[in-house]
Design a protein around this motif. Structure first.
Motif, mmCIF file in Angstrom:
data_model
loop_
_atom_site.group_PDB
_atom_site.id
_atom_site.type_symbol
_atom_site.label_atom_id
_atom_site.label_comp_id
_atom_site.label_asym_id
_atom_site.label_seq_id
_atom_site.Cartn_x
_atom_site.Cartn_y
_atom_site.Cartn_z
ATOM 1 N N VAL B 126 0.833 -1.211 0.000
ATOM 2 C CA VAL B 126 0.000 0.000 0.000
ATOM 3 C C VAL B 126 0.864 1.256 0.000
ATOM 4 O O VAL B 126 0.564 2.230 -0.693
ATOM 5 C CB VAL B 126 -0.959 -0.006 1.219
ATOM 6 N N LEU B 127 1.966 1.223 0.750
ATOM 7 C CA LEU B 127 2.830 2.400 0.811
ATOM 8 C C LEU B 127 3.436 2.738 -0.554
ATOM 9 O O LEU B 127 3.887 3.859 -0.779
ATOM 10 C CB LEU B 127 3.943 2.192 1.836
ATOM 11 N N GLY B 128 3.450 1.746 -1.450
ATOM 12 C CA GLY B 128 3.938 2.029 -2.798
ATOM 13 C C GLY B 128 2.814 2.357 -3.768
ATOM 14 O O GLY B 128 2.945 3.220 -4.636
ATOM 15 N N CYS B 129 1.684 1.654 -3.619
ATOM 16 C CA CYS B 129 0.586 1.797 -4.585
ATOM 17 C C CYS B 129 -0.251 3.044 -4.342
ATOM 18 O O CYS B 129 -0.950 3.516 -5.233
ATOM 19 C CB CYS B 129 -0.353 0.591 -4.524
ATOM 20 N N LEU B 130 -0.185 3.551 -3.132
ATOM 21 C CA LEU B 130 -1.051 4.677 -2.772
ATOM 22 C C LEU B 130 -0.747 5.926 -3.606
ATOM 23 O O LEU B 130 -1.646 6.620 -4.064
ATOM 24 C CB LEU B 130 -0.855 4.981 -1.281
ATOM 25 N N TRP B 131 0.551 6.178 -3.828
ATOM 26 C CA TRP B 131 0.955 7.473 -4.387
ATOM 27 C C TRP B 131 0.431 7.744 -5.784
ATOM 28 O O TRP B 131 -0.104 8.831 -6.025
ATOM 29 C CB TRP B 131 2.479 7.633 -4.300
ATOM 30 N N PRO B 132 0.591 6.796 -6.717
ATOM 31 C CA PRO B 132 0.054 7.120 -8.051
ATOM 32 C C PRO B 132 -1.434 7.433 -8.010
ATOM 33 O O PRO B 132 -1.887 8.372 -8.671
ATOM 34 C CB PRO B 132 0.311 5.834 -8.854
ATOM 35 N N ILE B 133 -2.189 6.677 -7.196
ATOM 36 C CA ILE B 133 -3.635 6.913 -7.141
ATOM 37 C C ILE B 133 -3.924 8.238 -6.443
ATOM 38 O O ILE B 133 -4.697 9.058 -6.933
ATOM 39 C CB ILE B 133 -4.352 5.746 -6.423
ATOM 40 N N LEU B 134 -3.271 8.468 -5.322
ATOM 41 C CA LEU B 134 -3.515 9.691 -4.546
ATOM 42 C C LEU B 134 -3.185 10.941 -5.357
ATOM 43 O O LEU B 134 -3.997 11.857 -5.488
ATOM 44 C CB LEU B 134 -2.686 9.664 -3.259
ATOM 45 N N LEU B 135 -1.989 10.961 -5.928
ATOM 46 C CA LEU B 135 -1.561 12.168 -6.634
ATOM 47 C C LEU B 135 -2.401 12.408 -7.887
ATOM 48 O O LEU B 135 -2.747 13.538 -8.209
ATOM 49 C CB LEU B 135 -0.073 12.078 -6.992
ATOM 50 N N ASN B 136 -2.754 11.320 -8.579
ATOM 51 C CA ASN B 136 -3.604 11.485 -9.758
ATOM 52 C C ASN B 136 -4.995 11.966 -9.382
ATOM 53 O O ASN B 136 -5.598 12.750 -10.111
ATOM 54 C CB ASN B 136 -3.699 10.178 -10.546
#
Lengths: 278, 257
Positions: B126-136
């Protein structure tokens, strides 16, 4: 039209809008605007470009707060988008939800304001009938031509059964022929549904053809420079009405006012004609 | 005919690569590179066994749960941050900081803090996958059309209605792009998280085979990861086509105009 206090739908009282008030580059967009719109009236606001038309319209729609003065709709002061007000924007392709079908676009405001489903469906159908788009109900807006998209936006506005319908240069971005058709459509909808319309345009011919009353705005800082009663026959048609002698006269009159407005910001003169109250 | 042509284009290059691989391994015997038929056999015997239940299923479970958690967290936080300037100012430096730390480096820390369990692996993913979704999502919410926002205001779309009918669909093209990115990141982190202090999973199996010098078995695990990647992408594209049908239509229409 006899004007009594009770049938005033929209009342704009000394509305003033200053951008960046108090700062060094403050701009006075609207100086003082006052006019009333009566039930069933079709009025056009005309003014040279940059005359604060859009600012005024946003103030009336509740999208902007006036710096001073007030807008009153059906006796209630407008502070934020009000129930009973619908707006048709110029940018039809950006004002329809591209992820909803035509009928869903028309239905959405009814749905979120809690109209029961059966009534909703009936109103959506009526509205689409009124703009002759029933056949395109299931299409997406972007599958339609520009003129048809603007008709969807009109249907959406009409379906919400507004006290006052605001239209912000709605036909400025469509071709001339479609424009003529849409003008006739708006007049037809106005008569059929007994609506009250405030139509903003920069096109003098359009204002005279459409309205019963034309309000000419001065250039910024804006005031109402002239209030002209349009005494053309009630039934109008593109070919006949536009070739009437009276049409030419009125057109000339509005044109002169707009020319005057261009050179006189915050116009010093306030002309009231045909006995209409200011 | 069109279908046949598509299939030929799809499978053409993989078929050629396998043929080349075959040709090169046909006579020479390199211990570290198994022949294609040998690998295919190993693949079937290794993975179509109880290993499917003891290793593949747990791995897929971790991956899917992590993606779901990332999606919910990323979209919810993204909408909140995208809609509020105050939140953006408050959180942006912190988010940039956390994002800059590779989540794999946190594995030893998380091992101590959370322990050797699924929660630790899911946290890493989750700590890796969160960022692309969050920032987008933040970007998608911020780039909503001004006229559309005014329309929603005028028709008094408020609160949850506003999010459901305006914000979410409006941001969905960028959210989907973020998810796509997260799929790739998720698969990588899944394997890495299973390489440390783990007792099952695809990543654990591959490392285990490698340590036992079971070379064809190790290759078959790598092969399996490739296949999972392809399957994820196919499923994702099918969903994307459904969710963003309007978006592709709109783009095509404005290109024609």
């Amino acid at each position: 039209m006899t004007a009594s206090k009770s049938d005033i739908r929209l009342s704009v009282q000394q509305v003033r809008k200053v951008y960046g008030a108090g700062s060094r580059n403050e701009v006075e967009a609207v100086r003082s605007l006052t006019f009333d719109l009566h039930a069933g009236e079709f009025a056009c606001l005309v003014g040279p470009s940059g005359s604060g038309k859009t600012t005024l319209l946003k103030c009336i729609a509740g999208l902007l707060d006036p710096t001073s003065g007030e807008v009153v709709l059906d006796g209630r002061r407008v502070s934020g988008p009000a129930e009973g007000m619908a707006v048709v924007f110029q940018e039809y392709s950006r004002s329809l939800f591209p992820w909803l079908s035509v009928e869903d676009n028309v239905e959405l405001p009814l749905k979120t304001s809690g109209v029961p489903k059966a009534e909703r469906k009936a109103r959506v159908k009526d509205a689409l009938d009124a703009v002759t788009l029933s056949h395109a109900a299931k299409s997406y807006p972007w599958q339609l031509s520009g003129g048809m998209q603007q008709r969807v936006a009109i249907a959406r506005a009409v379906a919400s059964n507004p006290s006052v319908l605001l239209m912000d240069e709605p036909f400025a971005a469509v071709d001339a022929q479609t424009r003529g058709e849409l003008e006739d459509l708006v007049r037809e909808v106005w008569k059929r549904l007994d609506m009250t319309i405030l139509f903003v345009t920069h096109d003098i011919d359009e204002s005279v053809y459409l309205a019963e009353r034309v309000l000419v705005l001065s250039s910024s800082p804006t005031i109402v420079q002239a209030d002209i009663h349009i005494d053309l026959p009630d039934v109008r048609s593109q070919a006949d009405t536009r070739s009437l002698h009276r049409f030419g006269e009125l057109r000339h009159q509005v044109y002169e006012e707009v020319q005057f407005a261009k050179t006189n910001p915050g116009g010093e003169r306030m002309s009231v004609r045909d006995g209409l109250p200011s | 005919m069109i279908v046949l042509k598509r299939l030929a284009l799809w499978f053409g290059l993989p078929a050629i690569l396998i043929a080349v691989w075959w040709a090169f391994t046909a006579q020479g015997v390199n211990f570290f590179v198994p022949k294609p038929d040998k690998l295919a056999n190993t693949f079937v015997t290794v993975w179509f066994s109880e290993k499917f239940f003891t290793d593949v299923m747990p791995s897929m479970g971790r991956l899917l749960i992590s993606l779901a958690v990332s999606l919910v967290l990323g979209v919810a936080l993204g909408i909140a941050i995208g809609l509020s300037r105050t939140l953006r100012w408050l959180l942006e430096p912190l988010l940039e900081f956390i994002r800059a730390v590779p989540s794999t480096i946190l594995i030893p820390v998380l091992l101590l803090l959370i322990g050797i369990n699924d929660a630790m692996k899911i946290t890493v993913i989750v700590l890796g996958c969160l960022w692309p979704i969050l920032l987008n999502t933040i970007e998608g919410v911020r780039s909503l059309d001004e006229v559309l926002k005014n329309t929603a205001l005028v028709y008094r779309l408020r609160g949850f209605d506003r999010i459901r009918y305006l914000v979410l669909p409006g941001a969905s093209p960028l959210i989907m792009a973020g998810i796509r990115h997260s799929l790739a990141v998720g698969l990588i982190l899944l394997v890495v998280s299973e390489m440390f202090a783990s007792t099952d999973g695809i990543g654990y199996s591959i490392i285990n085979f490698q340590n036992r010098i079971a070379i064809p078995e190790m290759w078959s695990g790598i092969f399996l990861l490739g296949i999972i990647g392809v399957l994820l992408s196919v499923v994702f594209q099918a969903i994307q086509k459904r969710v963003l049908g309007w978006y592709y239509g709109l783009k095509e229409a404005s290109n024609d105009g």
